[in-house]
Motif scaffolding. Structure first.
Motif, short mmCIF file in Angstrom:
data_model
loop_
_atom_site.label_atom_id
_atom_site.label_comp_id
_atom_site.label_asym_id
_atom_site.label_seq_id
_atom_site.Cartn_x
_atom_site.Cartn_y
_atom_site.Cartn_z
N LEU A 317 0.82 -1.21 0.00
CA LEU A 317 0.00 0.00 0.00
C LEU A 317 0.85 1.26 0.00
N MET A 318 1.94 1.24 0.77
CA MET A 318 2.79 2.43 0.86
C MET A 318 3.54 2.69 -0.44
N ALA A 319 3.80 1.65 -1.22
CA ALA A 319 4.49 1.83 -2.49
C ALA A 319 3.65 2.64 -3.48
N GLN A 320 2.35 2.68 -3.25
CA GLN A 320 1.45 3.41 -4.15
C GLN A 320 0.87 4.66 -3.48
N ALA A 321 1.42 5.03 -2.31
CA ALA A 321 0.83 6.12 -1.52
C ALA A 321 1.68 7.38 -1.55
N ASN A 322 1.01 8.52 -1.30
CA ASN A 322 1.75 9.77 -1.14
C ASN A 322 2.24 9.87 0.31
N ALA A 323 2.91 10.94 0.63
CA ALA A 323 3.55 11.08 1.95
C ALA A 323 2.52 11.02 3.09
N THR A 324 1.40 11.69 2.91
CA THR A 324 0.36 11.70 3.95
C THR A 324 -0.24 10.30 4.13
N GLN A 325 -0.50 9.63 3.02
CA GLN A 325 -1.07 8.29 3.08
C GLN A 325 -0.10 7.31 3.72
N LYS A 326 1.19 7.45 3.43
CA LYS A 326 2.19 6.58 4.05
C LYS A 326 2.19 6.73 5.56
N LYS A 327 2.07 7.96 6.01
CA LYS A 327 2.03 8.22 7.44
C LYS A 327 0.81 7.56 8.08
N ASP A 328 -0.34 7.64 7.39
CA ASP A 328 -1.57 7.04 7.91
C ASP A 328 -1.45 5.51 7.95
N ILE A 329 -0.87 4.92 6.91
CA ILE A 329 -0.72 3.47 6.86
C ILE A 329 0.20 2.98 7.98
N THR A 330 1.29 3.70 8.19
CA THR A 330 2.22 3.34 9.26
C THR A 330 1.55 3.43 10.62
N ALA A 331 0.77 4.50 10.83
CA ALA A 331 0.08 4.69 12.11
C ALA A 331 -0.96 3.59 12.32
N ALA A 332 -1.68 3.22 11.27
CA ALA A 332 -2.70 2.17 11.38
C ALA A 332 -2.06 0.82 11.69
N LEU A 333 -0.95 0.51 11.02
CA LEU A 333 -0.25 -0.75 11.28
C LEU A 333 0.21 -0.82 12.73
N HIS A 334 0.74 0.28 13.24
CA HIS A 334 1.19 0.34 14.63
C HIS A 334 0.01 0.11 15.58
N ARG A 335 -1.10 0.76 15.32
CA ARG A 335 -2.24 0.66 16.21
C ARG A 335 -2.83 -0.75 16.23
N LEU A 336 -2.84 -1.40 15.07
CA LEU A 336 -3.42 -2.74 14.98
C LEU A 336 -2.54 -3.82 15.59
N THR A 337 -1.21 -3.63 15.56
CA THR A 337 -0.31 -4.74 15.88
C THR A 337 0.59 -4.52 17.08
#
Length: 368
Positions: A317-337
């Protein structure tokens, strides 16, 4: 006085004190004024946020888990995918999208949503593709009667935590049930039953608990899981349960109320606040095994998702994301795991029929 408050006062005056389970059932499921019956409680504008609302990755992992099970079942031509308490339908939507990668599975899938809330049903109907002709049911037994012995794949995410529990407090004469009664000025208050309850209601592991310890049991949840386990054991399939709770019998008052993402008094706003308890996974495991189910876990949600490959999915997902989206994906992964977030307190347990092999997400030493 608010409408449900007034109703509860009249009910207690007419019938006597309510059990905690009775109070929860009214506060959450009263036909006219229950919390889940009249509103959308999810997301930033609601009272709490569940894993599927945090990131699409959660539902996708669940979808892939079920896709693997379908393949290991021999790819039956018809499989019934059931979700208990589907919220907005977000998890089902994400799971179905992930399941499309397995040839033939989407065509074989029949979707069932077990949902009593009219408000949430309307939202789910907007989110689940109409071409799948999803069916809605009030109870899991209604699904089983309709599908008549076909194999199932089942999802229960943050479902068991909202089911009514009974609470008992240990005193010198035994375990007394905690009840909801009225003060002299007709306010809701907690009290204890004057006569102790039969000790057989309390798990044997807690019989030697210290005085004033509180034990919680969830007969409704046990009955639902018994029904599910018996069906899967007889007709085949797999179910996944994800929720927050403990993996051993223990004591403590875990009943909590949540409103606008803040904790509040459980008696403060009945019908306007969410009520939940921690799930006793040890008891659910015992019930499932007694009914003939094969049980995996429970394990921490973080470990389960990582076993399934959520890190790789995040990278894609991050490979296809902009900077803001990458930050959101990283934060979501952290929160879930992460163990400090949902990775440890939230747990995952699976149950299957005895013949299903190749179940992923659980290491060998976690399956007993």
């Amino acid at each position: 006085m608010k409408t449900l408050d007034s109703y509860l006062v009249k009910l207690i005056k007419a019938q006597g004190p309510l059990s905690i389970a009775g109070y929860m059932a009214e506060a959450l499921g009263n036909d006219r004024h229950g919390y889940y019956m009249k509103q959308d409680p999810f997301g930033a504008k609601g009272d709490f946020t569940t894993a599927p609302e945090i990131s699409q990755m959660f539902g996708e992992m669940i979808g892939l888990w079920h896709a693997t099970n379908w393949l290991n079942m021999g790819s039956p031509a018809e499989i019934h995918l059931i979700e208990l308490g589907p919220g907005r339908g977000t998890l089902m939507q994400d799971a179905l999208r992930a399941m499309k990668v397995v040839h033939g599975l989407r065509e074989a899938t029949r979707v069932h949503m077990v949902e009593m809330s009219p408000a949430l049903r309307k939202i789910q109907q907007q989110n689940i593709p109409a071409e799948l002709t999803p069916h809605w049911h009030n109870r899991i037994g209604d699904v089983f009667r309709q599908i008549d012995g076909a194999p199932v794949l089942l999802i229960a995410n943050e479902f068991f935590d909202a089911l009514p529990v009974r609470q008992f407090q240990k005193k010198d004469r035994g375990w007394h049930e905690r009840l909801i009664s009225l003060t002299q000025d007709e306010k809701l208050t907690l009290t204890l039953a004057p006569v102790p309850s039969p000790e057989k209601l309390i798990p044997a592991a807690l019989h030697r608990a210290e005085e004033d310890s509180i034990a919680e049991i969830c007969p409704v949840g046990e009955n639902i899981l018994m029904e599910i386990s018996e069906y899967i054991s007889k007709h085949g399939g797999a179910g996944i349960i994800a929720d927050y709770g403990h993996d051993r019998h223990g004591t403590g008052d875990t009943l909590q109320a949540l409103k606008s993402h803040e904790y509040c008094d459980i008696l403060q706003d009945p019908g306007d606040a969410d009520l939940t308890t921690h799930v006793n996974f040890q008891r659910l495991k015992e019930v499932a095994e007694e009914a003939g189910g094969r049980v995996y876990g429970p394990v921490g949600q973080g470990a389960f998702l990582k076993h399934l490959g959520i890190d790789a999915r995040a990278n894609t997902l991050m490979a296809q994301a902009n900077a803001t989206q990458k930050k959101d994906i990283t934060a979501a992964l952290h929160r879930l795991t992460d163990k400090a977030e949902m990775g440890h307190l939230f747990k995952v347990m699976a149950l299957t029929d005895a013949n299903l092999g190749g179940v992923i997400g659980f290491s060998t030493d976690e399956h007993k």
